[in-house]
Design a protein around this motif. Sequence first.
Motif, PDB file in Angstrom:
ATOM      1  N   ARG A  25       0.816  -1.213   0.000  1.00  0.00           N
ATOM      2  CA  ARG A  25       0.000   0.000   0.000  1.00  0.00           C
ATOM      3  C   ARG A  25       0.850   1.265   0.000  1.00  0.00           C
ATOM      4  N   GLU A  26       1.923   1.272   0.776  1.00  0.00           N
ATOM      5  CA  GLU A  26       2.768   2.462   0.855  1.00  0.00           C
ATOM      6  C   GLU A  26       3.375   2.809  -0.505  1.00  0.00           C
ATOM      7  N   LYS A  27       3.859   1.792  -1.221  1.00  0.00           N
ATOM      8  CA  LYS A  27       4.463   2.030  -2.531  1.00  0.00           C
ATOM      9  C   LYS A  27       3.415   2.459  -3.553  1.00  0.00           C
ATOM     10  N   ARG A  28       2.216   1.877  -3.450  1.00  0.00           N
ATOM     11  CA  ARG A  28       1.150   2.282  -4.357  1.00  0.00           C
ATOM     12  C   ARG A  28       0.802   3.755  -4.167  1.00  0.00           C
ATOM     13  N   GLN A  29       0.811   4.207  -2.920  1.00  0.00           N
ATOM     14  CA  GLN A  29       0.509   5.608  -2.653  1.00  0.00           C
ATOM     15  C   GLN A  29       1.578   6.524  -3.242  1.00  0.00           C
ATOM     16  N   ARG A  30       2.842   6.117  -3.147  1.00  0.00           N
ATOM     17  CA  ARG A  30       3.919   6.907  -3.749  1.00  0.00           C
ATOM     18  C   ARG A  30       3.759   6.965  -5.269  1.00  0.00           C
ATOM     19  N   LEU A  31       3.450   5.820  -5.853  1.00  0.00           N
ATOM     20  CA  LEU A  31       3.279   5.757  -7.295  1.00  0.00           C
ATOM     21  C   LEU A  31       2.049   6.545  -7.738  1.00  0.00           C
ATOM     22  N   GLY A 138      19.949  -7.788  -9.115  1.00  0.00           N
ATOM     23  CA  GLY A 138      19.311  -7.395  -7.858  1.00  0.00           C
ATOM     24  C   GLY A 138      17.898  -7.920  -7.719  1.00  0.00           C
ATOM     25  N   LYS A 139      17.370  -8.504  -8.827  1.00  0.00           N
ATOM     26  CA  LYS A 139      16.018  -9.084  -8.845  1.00  0.00           C
ATOM     27  C   LYS A 139      14.956  -8.073  -8.395  1.00  0.00           C
ATOM     28  N   GLU A 140      15.055  -6.852  -8.927  1.00  0.00           N
ATOM     29  CA  GLU A 140      14.092  -5.834  -8.531  1.00  0.00           C
ATOM     30  C   GLU A 140      13.812  -4.868  -9.674  1.00  0.00           C
ATOM     31  N   LEU A 141      12.690  -4.195  -9.554  1.00  0.00           N
ATOM     32  CA  LEU A 141      12.294  -3.138 -10.474  1.00  0.00           C
ATOM     33  C   LEU A 141      12.301  -1.833  -9.698  1.00  0.00           C
ATOM     34  N   ARG A 142      12.997  -0.818 -10.221  1.00  0.00           N
ATOM     35  CA  ARG A 142      13.105   0.455  -9.531  1.00  0.00           C
ATOM     36  C   ARG A 142      12.451   1.573 -10.336  1.00  0.00           C
ATOM     37  N   VAL A 143      11.742   2.425  -9.613  1.00  0.00           N
ATOM     38  CA  VAL A 143      11.204   3.660 -10.186  1.00  0.00           C
ATOM     39  C   VAL A 143      11.729   4.782  -9.299  1.00  0.00           C
ATOM     40  N   PRO A 144      12.940   5.277  -9.561  1.00  0.00           N
ATOM     41  CA  PRO A 144      13.594   6.251  -8.676  1.00  0.00           C
ATOM     42  C   PRO A 144      12.772   7.514  -8.421  1.00  0.00           C
ATOM     43  N   SER A 145      12.048   7.994  -9.418  1.00  0.00           N
ATOM     44  CA  SER A 145      11.283   9.233  -9.251  1.00  0.00           C
ATOM     45  C   SER A 145      10.188   9.110  -8.206  1.00  0.00           C
ATOM     46  N   ALA A 146       9.759   7.881  -7.943  1.00  0.00           N
ATOM     47  CA  ALA A 146       8.750   7.651  -6.903  1.00  0.00           C
ATOM     48  C   ALA A 146       9.377   7.096  -5.639  1.00  0.00           C
ATOM     49  N   GLY A 147      10.700   6.856  -5.653  1.00  0.00           N
ATOM     50  CA  GLY A 147      11.365   6.270  -4.497  1.00  0.00           C
ATOM     51  C   GLY A 147      10.888   4.862  -4.222  1.00  0.00           C
ATOM     52  N   VAL A 148      10.648   4.098  -5.309  1.00  0.00           N
ATOM     53  CA  VAL A 148      10.066   2.760  -5.172  1.00  0.00           C
ATOM     54  C   VAL A 148      10.994   1.713  -5.784  1.00  0.00           C
ATOM     55  N   THR A 177      -0.607   3.075 -13.440  1.00  0.00           N
ATOM     56  CA  THR A 177      -2.024   3.414 -13.463  1.00  0.00           C
ATOM     57  C   THR A 177      -2.335   4.535 -12.479  1.00  0.00           C
ATOM     58  N   ALA A 178      -3.521   5.097 -12.625  1.00  0.00           N
ATOM     59  CA  ALA A 178      -3.950   6.196 -11.760  1.00  0.00           C
ATOM     60  C   ALA A 178      -4.058   5.750 -10.306  1.00  0.00           C
ATOM     61  N   ARG A 179      -4.190   4.466 -10.066  1.00  0.00           N
ATOM     62  CA  ARG A 179      -4.286   3.930  -8.710  1.00  0.00           C
ATOM     63  C   ARG A 179      -2.930   3.496  -8.164  1.00  0.00           C
ATOM     64  N   GLY A 180      -1.879   3.802  -8.906  1.00  0.00           N
ATOM     65  CA  GLY A 180      -0.539   3.487  -8.429  1.00  0.00           C
ATOM     66  C   GLY A 180      -0.128   2.043  -8.625  1.00  0.00           C
ATOM     67  N   ARG A 181      -0.742   1.374  -9.564  1.00  0.00           N
ATOM     68  CA  ARG A 181      -0.383  -0.009  -9.846  1.00  0.00           C
ATOM     69  C   ARG A 181       0.545  -0.070 -11.052  1.00  0.00           C
ATOM     70  N   LEU A 182       1.319  -1.162 -11.133  1.00  0.00           N
ATOM     71  CA  LEU A 182       2.341  -1.296 -12.172  1.00  0.00           C
ATOM     72  C   LEU A 182       2.112  -2.543 -13.011  1.00  0.00           C
ATOM     73  N   ARG A 183       2.378  -2.399 -14.317  1.00  0.00           N
ATOM     74  CA  ARG A 183       2.340  -3.542 -15.223  1.00  0.00           C
ATOM     75  C   ARG A 183       3.521  -3.442 -16.176  1.00  0.00           C
ATOM     76  N   LEU A 184       4.302  -4.502 -16.253  1.00  0.00           N
ATOM     77  CA  LEU A 184       5.384  -4.580 -17.231  1.00  0.00           C
ATOM     78  C   LEU A 184       4.804  -5.096 -18.544  1.00  0.00           C
ATOM     79  N   VAL A 185       5.169  -4.444 -19.645  1.00  0.00           N
ATOM     80  CA  VAL A 185       4.586  -4.804 -20.942  1.00  0.00           C
ATOM     81  C   VAL A 185       5.683  -4.915 -22.001  1.00  0.00           C
ATOM     82  N   THR A 186       5.706  -6.035 -22.713  1.00  0.00           N
ATOM     83  CA  THR A 186       6.562  -6.156 -23.883  1.00  0.00           C
ATOM     84  C   THR A 186       5.682  -6.053 -25.123  1.00  0.00           C
TER      85      THR A 186
END
Length: 253
Positions: A25-31, A138-148, A177-186
């Motif tokens: 929830r915390e990360k979704r709010q940042r996003l 590092g097995k992670e996805l980073r979005v630095p602008s959101a600190g996530v 998304t507008a609700r702060g959710r993420l989807r990776l798309v190829t």
Amino acid sequence: MGRKGEGSGERHVDAYRVWEVKTNREKRQRLQRLYVRLSSAVKQACKALRKKHGDAFRREPEKFSEELAGEASKTAGLPKGLFYYAVEWRSMVAEARRKSKRRNGFTPPPVPLLVKVVNSGERLHGKGNAVAVLNVDGKELRVPSAGVAVRLKPSLIRAVLEDVERFPDLKLTLQLTARGRLRLVTHREVKTTWWDGDGKLAVIAVDVNSSHGLYLIAFAFDGEAKLVVQRVFKPPNTTMLTARGHYAQLLQG
């Protein structure tokens, strides 16, 4: 999927693979806050460019994509790379509003963000100015602008790397998304394979991501379409063996 390449004699369609990236929830709010800043900045930048360029911007906004990204970046105080798809997103919002039957509570479409794939400091895929980073080691996805930073499943990373290695022209984006959710798309373009409609054709489809187990469905086309079989193979370990045996029976039949 949309058809392309009609004029060249070859037909192409858009092919996508999509993975949901789960966050707390915390990360979704940042996003979500990042989404608000991005959308607000694009709207203000569009207003400024309409005032500056008038009908020229209204008729052909894509010609001003670089200027729009720069203006939005300056307005929001965020990296310019976040607005790489600003013009496309603006068009998506307009189209969604036209199709929406709701006057209130309209949810705008997701913002696409550029993604680069790195491993041990080496860039494997994507542009250098990408604002989202898939870190393999590092097995992670980073979005630095959101600190996530989000830990990713090894299976997801393997799937993305498989597409990246197989298809050099692949586009990899992160949908916010507008609700702060993420989807990776190829995304890539593929040539279509056409059936003349006369000969016999069988189509077997397997959904390996089904939450109900392994979902198999088979169709036969011979002048008309006919559902031949529909099966769900429950987990756990015997699923693949059972499916393989049934698949062999279908081929023999």
